[in-house]
Design a protein around this motif. Sequence first.
Motif, short mmCIF file in Angstrom:
data_model
loop_
_atom_site.label_atom_id
_atom_site.label_comp_id
_atom_site.label_asym_id
_atom_site.label_seq_id
_atom_site.Cartn_x
_atom_site.Cartn_y
_atom_site.Cartn_z
N SER A 1 13.54 2.07 -9.02
CA SER A 1 12.42 1.22 -9.44
C SER A 1 11.51 1.47 -8.19
N SER A 2 11.61 1.75 -7.11
CA SER A 2 10.98 1.82 -5.98
C SER A 2 10.01 3.10 -6.15
N LEU A 3 10.45 4.24 -6.96
CA LEU A 3 9.69 5.29 -7.43
C LEU A 3 8.39 4.93 -8.03
N ILE A 4 8.54 3.88 -8.88
CA ILE A 4 7.46 3.54 -9.88
C ILE A 4 5.94 3.37 -9.07
N SER A 5 6.35 3.07 -7.90
CA SER A 5 5.20 2.71 -6.92
C SER A 5 4.28 3.99 -6.86
N SER B 1 10.69 5.82 -18.25
CA SER B 1 11.16 6.77 -17.38
C SER B 1 12.48 6.30 -16.86
N LEU B 2 12.44 5.15 -16.34
CA LEU B 2 13.96 4.61 -16.16
C LEU B 2 14.92 4.47 -17.04
N ALA B 3 14.54 4.02 -18.11
CA ALA B 3 15.57 4.04 -19.26
C ALA B 3 16.09 5.12 -19.87
N LEU B 4 15.23 6.20 -19.91
CA LEU B 4 15.63 7.53 -20.23
C LEU B 4 16.61 8.20 -19.43
N ILE C 1 2.67 5.51 -9.17
CA ILE C 1 1.95 5.72 -10.17
C ILE C 1 1.14 4.27 -10.04
N GLY C 2 1.39 3.33 -9.21
CA GLY C 2 0.62 2.02 -8.88
C GLY C 2 1.44 0.69 -9.11
N TYR C 3 2.25 0.90 -9.48
CA TYR C 3 3.17 -0.58 -10.09
C TYR C 3 3.31 -1.23 -8.73
N GLN C 4 2.81 -2.60 -8.99
CA GLN C 4 2.92 -3.57 -7.65
C GLN C 4 4.32 -4.04 -7.36
N GLU C 5 5.25 -3.16 -7.18
CA GLU C 5 6.58 -3.72 -6.98
C GLU C 5 6.80 -4.09 -5.32
N LEU C 6 7.90 -3.99 -4.77
CA LEU C 6 8.23 -4.10 -3.53
C LEU C 6 7.50 -3.03 -2.55
N THR C 7 8.08 -1.61 -3.06
CA THR C 7 7.70 -0.65 -2.28
C THR C 7 6.06 -0.41 -2.20
N ARG C 8 5.56 -0.53 -3.19
CA ARG C 8 4.08 -0.41 -3.34
C ARG C 8 3.36 -1.37 -2.44
N ARG C 9 3.79 -2.56 -2.60
CA ARG C 9 3.34 -3.61 -1.62
C ARG C 9 3.33 -3.24 -0.33
N ALA C 10 4.56 -2.91 0.13
CA ALA C 10 4.87 -2.70 1.57
C ALA C 10 3.92 -1.36 2.06
N ASN C 11 3.85 -0.58 1.14
CA ASN C 11 2.91 0.84 1.53
C ASN C 11 1.52 0.13 1.64
N GLU C 12 0.99 -0.69 0.85
CA GLU C 12 -0.33 -1.24 0.92
C GLU C 12 -0.64 -1.95 2.16
N LEU C 13 0.36 -2.89 2.43
CA LEU C 13 0.08 -3.51 3.75
C LEU C 13 0.40 -2.68 4.91
N THR C 14 1.05 -1.74 4.90
CA THR C 14 1.12 -0.63 5.95
C THR C 14 -0.24 -0.20 6.30
N LEU C 15 -0.96 0.30 5.28
CA LEU C 15 -2.41 0.70 5.52
C LEU C 15 -3.52 -0.39 5.96
N PHE D 1 0.50 5.69 -21.75
CA PHE D 1 1.17 4.50 -21.38
C PHE D 1 0.49 3.93 -20.14
N GLY D 2 0.69 2.60 -19.99
CA GLY D 2 0.44 1.91 -18.98
C GLY D 2 1.49 2.07 -17.98
N VAL D 3 1.03 1.63 -16.44
CA VAL D 3 2.17 1.87 -15.36
C VAL D 3 3.42 1.34 -15.80
N PHE D 4 3.36 -0.10 -16.12
CA PHE D 4 4.76 -0.74 -16.39
C PHE D 4 5.34 -0.06 -17.62
#
Length: 256
Positions: free
Chosen positions: A195-199, A129-132, A201-215, A120-123
């Motif tokens: 949904s923040s946990l999806i970050s 996972s969230l639905a189950l 595996i690389g999904y570009q939601e709020l938390t993932r973008r915050a992590n990348e900007l922090t780096l 499966f893709g990231v999305f």
Amino acid sequence: MVTSPLVARFLVLAAVALALSGCTSSTYTWGWHVISPFDARGRNNLLFLTSGIWATLSISIISIVISVLVGIAVALAALSRQKALRGFNQVYVETFRSVPLLVLLLWVYYGLPVVAGIQFGVFAAGVISLALSDSAFEAEIFRAGIQSIPKGQWEAGRSIGLTSWQVMRLIVLPQAIRRILPALGNQFVYVLKMSSLISVIGYQELTRRANELTLVEYRPLEIYTLLVLEYLLLILAVSWLVRRLERHMGASDRGH
């Protein structure tokens, strides 16, 4: 009594005050310019961070819709006269309530390709996972809501010639949904936060973008403070919508 808009404003202002209070209570040198709308670099960073809002909302909305539909089906299995269906409900609910969401997400994304050859893709992995995970809780919410409807409602529906399915769809479920609406709203808030946990595996939601900007900027406190405010505003907006829907449905009941 304090109205909900005032509560929302108070919470937002309190969060901002708490964040800014660190400027004088520690030796840390704050660099708010990295997310300042008055600085070109800050504006670019703000745009990068806030563009993850749609990704967060889209995966959350799709996941909650699927989990509600699956939850209703699993709840109906619990109410069936067939022992096999009731057993399926018990196994399903206990299994997915017991597995942590992060573990389930990692297994769906990394485990299924190895075990079953399904990739499966990231999305898609995030939605599944969230639905189950959420559907197990939704099933119990719907089961309790349906069982709370008096048996007289069932008998009245059958007495006018409705089938069991028609009684469930036209009489029981609408009343049950009114009763469990606050719990459904809480589950949407849960999915929105999880949904923040999806970050991971690389999904570009709020938390993932915050992590990348922090780096890139090396300003974790400033960036994560903004992330807190983003989630706070989203949750307050969802809570406000749920309360409006509750009042609307309550007014409809009184009108009848």
